[in-house]
Design an enzyme around this catalytic site. Structure first.
Site, short mmCIF file in Angstrom:
data_model
loop_
_atom_site.label_atom_id
_atom_site.label_comp_id
_atom_site.label_asym_id
_atom_site.label_seq_id
_atom_site.Cartn_x
_atom_site.Cartn_y
_atom_site.Cartn_z
N TYR A 24 93.11 26.64 -6.10
CA TYR A 24 92.05 27.57 -6.51
C TYR A 24 92.42 29.05 -6.35
O TYR A 24 91.64 29.91 -6.73
CB TYR A 24 90.77 27.27 -5.73
CG TYR A 24 90.32 25.84 -5.92
CD1 TYR A 24 89.85 25.40 -7.15
CD2 TYR A 24 90.39 24.92 -4.88
CE1 TYR A 24 89.46 24.08 -7.34
CE2 TYR A 24 89.99 23.61 -5.05
CZ TYR A 24 89.53 23.19 -6.28
OH TYR A 24 89.14 21.89 -6.47
N HIS A 98 85.89 26.13 -15.03
CA HIS A 98 86.64 25.57 -13.90
C HIS A 98 87.83 26.46 -13.62
O HIS A 98 88.54 26.88 -14.54
CB HIS A 98 87.13 24.15 -14.21
CG HIS A 98 86.01 23.19 -14.40
ND1 HIS A 98 85.33 22.64 -13.33
CD2 HIS A 98 85.42 22.71 -15.51
CE1 HIS A 98 84.37 21.85 -13.79
NE2 HIS A 98 84.40 21.88 -15.11
#
Length: 142
Positions: A24, A98
């Site tokens: 991430y 996302h």
């Protein structure tokens, strides 16, 4: 431009920058919000919750007031019919976002229940996906 843009973030995104940075990245949610506010062309609601019912309430609150929704449903992407149904009822454009490319992930993180009711899906651009999603949403609502 009618209504604000609502950017809604799901579970564990409050740990962005700390949690699994190899997936991430190191950008925090506060930094993402600052990027979004810099890119905003009008009113912007930016929110995060770890509670599914609260996310559904945030989606319901967008009915009739938001020009569009950008949602990073995180783990709910793969499990929450209730969030899917709330987004389907919204009636305006919805961009599913996302940070990672969910299509290149393991089986548990690959098949989103949200995608079929989203206007568009942005995945794999990291935190830069947020301003990209905002630009796309502004184009959809103009």
């Amino acid at each position: 431009m009618p209504g604000a843009i609502h950017i809604l973030n799901g579970p564990n995104l409050d740990l962005l920058g700390l949690r699994e940075p190899h997936i991430y990245g190191h950008t925090t949610l506060a930094q993402v919000e600052a990027m979004c506010r810099d890119a905003a062309q009008g009113d912007l609601l930016f929110a995060q919750t770890n509670h599914e019912g609260e996310m559904i309430e945030m989606i319901h609150a967008a009915f009739g007031t938001a020009a569009g929704i950008i949602i990073n449903p995180a783990g709910w992407s793969f499990r929450s019919i209730a969030i899917r149904d709330a987004l389907a009822a919204f009636g305006g454009p919805v961009i599913e976002l996302h940070i990672s490319n969910i299509h290149a992930r393991d089986a548990a993180h690959r098949d989103s229940l949200i995608s079929p009711v989203a206007t568009a899906v942005i995945a794999g651009l990291g935190a830069q996906g947020y301003p990209v999603a905002m630009d796309a949403l502004y184009r959809l609502i103009s």
